[in-house]
Design a protein around this motif. Structure first.
Motif, PDB file in Angstrom:
ATOM      1  N   ASP A  81     -41.087  -9.950 -10.593  1.00  0.00           N
ATOM      2  CA  ASP A  81     -39.673  -9.701 -10.790  1.00  0.00           C
ATOM      3  C   ASP A  81     -39.142 -10.642 -11.860  1.00  0.00           C
ATOM      4  O   ASP A  81     -39.666 -11.735 -12.071  1.00  0.00           O
ATOM      5  N   MET A  82     -38.085 -10.216 -12.516  1.00  0.00           N
ATOM      6  CA  MET A  82     -37.441 -11.051 -13.523  1.00  0.00           C
ATOM      7  C   MET A  82     -36.451 -12.015 -12.872  1.00  0.00           C
ATOM      8  O   MET A  82     -35.916 -11.745 -11.797  1.00  0.00           O
ATOM      9  N   THR A  83     -36.201 -13.110 -13.544  1.00  0.00           N
ATOM     10  CA  THR A  83     -35.098 -13.972 -13.147  1.00  0.00           C
ATOM     11  C   THR A  83     -33.795 -13.324 -13.610  1.00  0.00           C
ATOM     12  O   THR A  83     -33.787 -12.388 -14.428  1.00  0.00           O
ATOM     13  N   ARG A  84     -32.683 -13.816 -13.094  1.00  0.00           N
ATOM     14  CA  ARG A  84     -31.387 -13.314 -13.538  1.00  0.00           C
ATOM     15  C   ARG A  84     -31.242 -13.478 -15.051  1.00  0.00           C
ATOM     16  O   ARG A  84     -30.744 -12.583 -15.744  1.00  0.00           O
ATOM     17  N   GLU A  85     -31.706 -14.622 -15.570  1.00  0.00           N
ATOM     18  CA  GLU A  85     -31.575 -14.885 -16.998  1.00  0.00           C
ATOM     19  C   GLU A  85     -32.389 -13.891 -17.819  1.00  0.00           C
ATOM     20  O   GLU A  85     -31.938 -13.407 -18.867  1.00  0.00           O
ATOM     21  N   GLN A  86     -33.599 -13.584 -17.369  1.00  0.00           N
ATOM     22  CA  GLN A  86     -34.436 -12.630 -18.084  1.00  0.00           C
ATOM     23  C   GLN A  86     -33.828 -11.227 -18.051  1.00  0.00           C
ATOM     24  O   GLN A  86     -33.795 -10.537 -19.072  1.00  0.00           O
ATOM     25  N   ALA A  87     -33.360 -10.811 -16.891  1.00  0.00           N
ATOM     26  CA  ALA A  87     -32.756  -9.484 -16.776  1.00  0.00           C
ATOM     27  C   ALA A  87     -31.493  -9.388 -17.622  1.00  0.00           C
ATOM     28  O   ALA A  87     -31.218  -8.357 -18.248  1.00  0.00           O
ATOM     29  N   THR A  88     -30.706 -10.466 -17.646  1.00  0.00           N
ATOM     30  CA  THR A  88     -29.490 -10.490 -18.459  1.00  0.00           C
ATOM     31  C   THR A  88     -29.823 -10.304 -19.927  1.00  0.00           C
ATOM     32  O   THR A  88     -29.222  -9.474 -20.631  1.00  0.00           O
ATOM     33  N   GLU A  89     -30.773 -11.075 -20.419  1.00  0.00           N
ATOM     34  CA  GLU A  89     -31.142 -10.972 -21.830  1.00  0.00           C
ATOM     35  C   GLU A  89     -31.691  -9.585 -22.160  1.00  0.00           C
ATOM     36  O   GLU A  89     -31.387  -9.011 -23.211  1.00  0.00           O
ATOM     37  N   ALA A  90     -32.493  -9.041 -21.242  1.00  0.00           N
ATOM     38  CA  ALA A  90     -33.078  -7.721 -21.482  1.00  0.00           C
ATOM     39  C   ALA A  90     -31.997  -6.668 -21.674  1.00  0.00           C
ATOM     40  O   ALA A  90     -32.047  -5.865 -22.625  1.00  0.00           O
ATOM     41  N   PHE A  91     -30.991  -6.662 -20.806  1.00  0.00           N
ATOM     42  CA  PHE A  91     -29.970  -5.618 -20.908  1.00  0.00           C
ATOM     43  C   PHE A  91     -29.032  -5.874 -22.085  1.00  0.00           C
ATOM     44  O   PHE A  91     -28.509  -4.916 -22.684  1.00  0.00           O
ATOM     45  N   GLN A  92     -28.813  -7.132 -22.446  1.00  0.00           N
ATOM     46  CA  GLN A  92     -28.045  -7.415 -23.650  1.00  0.00           C
ATOM     47  C   GLN A  92     -28.728  -6.820 -24.873  1.00  0.00           C
ATOM     48  O   GLN A  92     -28.085  -6.200 -25.734  1.00  0.00           O
TER      49      GLN A  92
END
Length: 360
Positions: free
Chosen positions: A30-41
């Motif tokens: 699973d991704m961290t919140r930071e990774q998921a945030t950057e991905a969707f940005q």
């Protein structure tokens, strides 16, 4: 790519695929919140290569997103795409699956107007032929009824305050998600975007009403709302919907409610079963099927609201209205909400709401 990496951080989608999410549904991390945030940005900015984007979406589908990841996606969407226009009223936010229904009538417009007539303001939102199903949704029923739908968010908020029922159009209030249409269409399967767009909440409502296929998904949606730092939702009601839409499924149906102080051993989430026949909706799913979903739903809406129809479709509208009234806690029970809904139809106030909506 180097410039993109410096601008966004250290996690372009290709690296996330290679090192985190792309190894398969059993071994992926699973991704961290930071990774998921950057991905969707990156996705909303149109930065990823199209092949990489498709692979990332598919990998997320295989491994299944966590509430933390979905909450991060909701937050990015809220910050970078959603144009919120809050009415003075605090409506129930109804975010049905945007890709629509193809077999059964859509009751949400009728149910929302009945609820509004009973004193519970309601907001619905959808796009126009959203992938992957590209079937009829809220917009298409409203179009058939002669209601303006391609509204700026501020007009939608005014509609809520003037009528008690409002419609928000995705290309107007969520342009970043709408811009992904072609990429989503080329996927051929649903992605996490289909999940998070239903939680866009353009009216800033404190109550959300949604649907699910299986109870674990409803609980995941509640946890997503709790993980979304941008969310204004303080209460949610989810039920098993027909074709995944926010029209309650006839028969034995599970409802998930959050928050509750009693009868819950799962993060203040309670689940209970209702038998729709006990609430007057004594029909089967086949009984509620139609040939022309948008056109027939509009005809049914008008007939039910004016009292010209008192069959199983009318019972379905009343119960769906009751669930909206109960979700906002304008009734102490579903039974009380049902009584209010039926009274709003019988005294003509629901029909008057339809007239007001058309005149807006």
């Amino acid at each position: 790519m180097a410039q993109a990496t410096r601008e966004y951080g250290e996690w372009p989608l290709k690296r996330l695929m290679t090192e985190v999410v792309g190894s398969g549904h059993k071994s992926a991390d699973d991704m961290t919140r930071e990774q998921a945030t950057e991905a969707f940005q990156r996705i909303l900015d149109g930065e990823p290569d199209h092949t990489t984007l498709g692979a990332f979406w598919l990998a997320n589908r295989w491994k299944r997103n966590t509430p933390e990841e979905l909450g991060a996606y909701v937050d990015v969407m809220a910050e970078e795409s959603v144009v919120t226009a809050e009415p003075d009223a605090d409506p129930v936010d109804c975010g049905a699956n945007y890709d629509g229904k193809g077999r059964s009538a859509i009751f949400g417009v009728a149910a929302g107007l009945v609820a509004a007539a009973a004193g519970t303001p309601v907001v619905v939102h959808s796009g126009d032929r959203v992938p992957t199903q590209k079937q009829d949704a809220y917009k298409h029923v409203l179009d058939e009824l002669g209601v303006r739908t391609e509204l700026a968010p501020e007009e939608s908020a005014d509609m809520v305050d003037e009528v008690g029922f409002g419609y928000y159009y995705q290309p107007e209030f969520n342009p970043g998600i709408d811009a992904l249409f072609e990429r989503r269409d080329n996927m051929g399967v649903r992605t996490f975007v289909n999940t998070v767009e239903t939680l866009a909440n353009p009216a800033g409502a404190s109550v959300h009403l949604g649907s699910f296929y299986h109870l674990p998904f409803a609980k995941k949606m509640v946890r997503t709302l709790k993980n979304a730092q941008s969310s204004t939702v303080e209460r949610a009601l989810f039920f098993q919907g027909m074709e995944g839409y926010d029209d309650v499924r006839p028969g034995e149906t599970v409802v998930a409610e959050w928050p509750v102080s009693e009868d819950s051993d799962d993060e203040d989430i309670a689940d209970f079963e209702i038998r729709t026949g006990e609430y007057g909706m004594d029909v089967t799913g086949e009984d509620l099927q139609v040939e022309d979903v948008a056109g027939d739903s509009a005809t049914i809406t008008e007939a039910v609201l004016t009292g010209a129809r008192e069959d199983g479709f009318a019972d379905a509208v009343a119960l769906n209205a009751a669930l909206r009234i109960y979700a906002r806690e304008d009734a102490d029970s579903i039974e009380d909400g049902l009584e209010q809904a039926r009274e709003a139809i019988a005294d003509g106030s629901a029909a008057a709401k339809l007239d007001a909506l058309r005149e807006f």
